[in-house]
Design an enzyme around this catalytic site. Structure first.
Site, PDB file in Angstrom:
ATOM      1  CE  LYS A   1      -3.698   1.923   2.537  1.00  0.00           C
ATOM      2  NZ  LYS A   1      -4.878   2.316   4.074  1.00  0.00           N
TER       3      LYS A   1
ATOM      4  CB  SER B   1      -7.988   4.138   3.241  1.00  0.00           C
ATOM      5  OG  SER B   1      -7.603   2.535   4.100  1.00  0.00           O
TER       6      SER B   1
ATOM      7  CB  SER C   1      -8.133   0.923   6.010  1.00  0.00           C
ATOM      8  OG  SER C   1      -9.100   2.179   5.551  1.00  0.00           O
TER       9      SER C   1
HETATM   10  N1  GLN Z   1     -12.998   3.817   6.718  1.00  0.00           N
HETATM   11  C1  GLN Z   1     -12.192   4.339   7.914  1.00  0.00           C
HETATM   12  C2  GLN Z   1     -11.549   5.717   7.906  1.00  0.00           C
HETATM   13  O1  GLN Z   1     -11.921   6.694   7.008  1.00  0.00           O
HETATM   14  C3  GLN Z   1     -10.668   3.508   8.537  1.00  0.00           C
HETATM   15  C4  GLN Z   1      -9.536   4.046   7.473  1.00  0.00           C
HETATM   16  C5  GLN Z   1      -8.513   3.641   8.206  1.00  0.00           C
HETATM   17  O2  GLN Z   1      -8.241   2.324   9.156  1.00  0.00           O
HETATM   18  N2  GLN Z   1      -7.143   3.862   7.563  1.00  0.00           N
HETATM   19  O3  GLN Z   1     -11.446   6.778   9.281  1.00  0.00           O
END
Ligand code: GLN
Length: 510
Positions: free
Chosen positions: A103, A178, A202
């Protein structure tokens, strides 16, 4: 070799061990065990496996767009080094020749790390993250850097500063986020495994949307050194794979204390593979009633089937209460935005990346750089977080959220007096259409309801495929993920249970 080889890109290879032996193997449909087997028996080389993946990326990724950077040269150089070691008769490193994707919020020396942000479009890190360095030392081959929501803020990969990634199961839908690129790359066989980051879901949520497995270890299990910070008290690095064993292989390599990250725990890392086939035994699995109220049937029915399968394997399902679940999303979005507002202060046009042109003095340079370098969601979070931390509001929001975080952690500690594992859906709904939720950030935030509690409590969580939605519900066939949450540092139990579930069959998609 696994049955059901994908013949559309099946390769016929001459075995290097014997001129007249041919094997038929799809080199882009391998587990980590299979990669090791092929290399160990010299039936394929690491370069051949890397080339097969690079070829498939070239063919398929223009549609899926899971990669931001494809590192062909680096991959082939690493693969060559693996082949040389094999030729020299050296033993196989644990991930020798395994093609992985990383990532793009995780630093890689000499390769761009953009965080899918215009702000860091040209940023090349001067060092590797600890997890990257450990993968490299274990012989992995880096295919490239994957797309994500900008600075890992989002649930769909639509917040990428560059382009959205498509879900390989249904290309007009999101892969989740994400870490959408890392999940999509593994689902589309554009990597054997990948690294993602998980702050509030994420890894687990995109794993569920794409029909693969994904895992977040206990906070402190995997070093965060070299992970670009979003919300430091919640950030994790963790693996994606097409099988639970593959998660265990990658976690084994990246887990463990790191002198460069003082939040890593000095807790010994067990040999995950040595217990992973031990079955579901007599696990007590907690079912929080709060997580099933009002759940869409297309998700709920699949999770119920999954629960029945666990019962058949010998698990005992125990109804439990998690009374503070309803506050989890609000609590998470106060804490993560507060931390983000502080972490992202460093992007000022002086130290990293983008600097706006045409400014008038230092303040104007900061202002224009941040205005032009950040996307709308990142700005929204910086504003929310700055507000929550500002004098007069700190007590009302940030401090209160910290107290709620403790209550949520206590819900789990209470539950773990009775049960070994807590089971929930990973997401309240399956992959949605690209564009469907972009104008409703609050609805997008609420989607994190099942994943943020484990994050706030610092507990390990895994998402495993648990069937598909189908025509019965008037939607295309979309993967559904089941989440299992374990006690602190008990990743081994989660892997063991998830593996038994996966083996019971009927749920896996790859
Ligand atoms: N969807 C969550 C957010 O927008 C989690 C994001 C993540 O785990 N990086 O913060």
């Amino acid at each position: 070799m696994r049955a059901g080889l994908r013949f559309f890109d099946t390769l016929c290879r001459r075995s290097s061990a014997g001129k007249n032996r041919f094997i038929i193997v799809d080199l882009t449909n391998l587990t980590i065990d299979e990669v090791s087997g092929l290399l160990g028996e010299r039936k394929a080389s690491a370069v051949e496996i890397a080339q097969a993946h690079l070829g498939r990326i070239k063919e398929k990724d223009p549609e899926i767009r899971s990669y931001l950077t494809v590192a062909s040269e680096k991959a082939l150089a690493q693969a060559r080094a693996v082949d040389e070691k094999i030729a020299a008769g050296q033993g196989l490193a644990p991930l020798a020749g395994v093609p992985v994707a990383i990532k793009d919020v995780i630093l890689t020396r000499g390769l761009r790390t953009t965080c899918a942000a215009k702000m860091l479009e040209e940023f090349v890190a001067p060092y590797d993250a600890t997890s990257v360095q450990r993968l490299d030392a274990a012989g992995a081959v880096f295919l490239g850097k994957t797309n994500c929501d900008e600075f890992a803020m989002g649930s769909s990969t639509e917040n990428s500063g560059f382009f959205p990634t498509r879900n390989p199961r249904e290309p007009e839908r999101v892969p989740g986020g994400s870490s959408g690129g890392s999940a999509a790359a593994v689902a589309a066989h554009l990597a054997v495994a990948s690294l993602g980051s998980d702050t509030g879901g994420s890894i687990r949520q995109p794993a569920s949307f794409c029909g693969v497995t994904g895992m977040m270890g206990t906070y402190g299990r995997v070093s965060r050194y070299g992970l670009v910070a979003f919300a430091s008290s919640l950030d994790h690095i963790g693996p994606f794979g097409r099988s639970v064993r593959d998660l265990a292989h990658v976690l084994q390599v990246i887990a463990g204390p790191d002198p460069l990250d003082s939040t890593t725990a000095r807790v010994p890392v067990p040999d995950y593979l040595s217990t992973i086939e031990d079955g579901a035994g007599s696990y007590k699995v907690g079912i929080p009633e709060e997580c099933f109220k009002g759940l869409e049937p297309r998700v709920g029915d699949n999770i119920q089937k999954g629960m029945k399968a666990l019962e058949k394997l010998g698990c005992k399902l125990v109804p439990i209460r998690m009374p503070h679940t309803e506050y989890a999303v609000a609590c998470y979005y106060i804490i993560c935005t507060a931390e983000a507002s502080s972490n992202l202060a460093r992007y000022d046009g002086v130290r990293y990346g983008f600097r706006s042109a045409g400014y008038d003095g230092l303040r104007d340079m900061y202002k224009k750089t941040r205005e032009g370098g950040f996307g709308p969601e990142v700005k929204r979070r910086i504003l929310l977080g700055t507000y929550a931390l500002s004098s007069g509001y700190y007590e009302a929001y940030y401090r209160k959220a910290q107290k709620v975080r403790t209550l949520i952690a206590r819900d789990y500690l209470d539950a773990f007096k009775e049960v070994d594992v807590v089971l929930t859906p990973t997401s309240p709904f399956p992959a949605f259409k690209i564009g469907e939720m972009v104008d409703d950030p609050l609805a997008m935030y609420l989607a994190d309801i099942y994943t943020v509690t484990a994050s706030l409590a610092g507990l390990p969580g895994i998402s495993v495929p648990c069937g598909r939605t189908g025509q019965k519900y008037g939607s295309p066939s979309l993967p559904v993920g089941m989440q299992l949450i374990g006690r602190h540092f008990e990743e081994a139990s989660l892997l063991q249970l998830a593996r038994a579930f996966e083996k019971a069959g009927g749920f896996e998609l790859s």
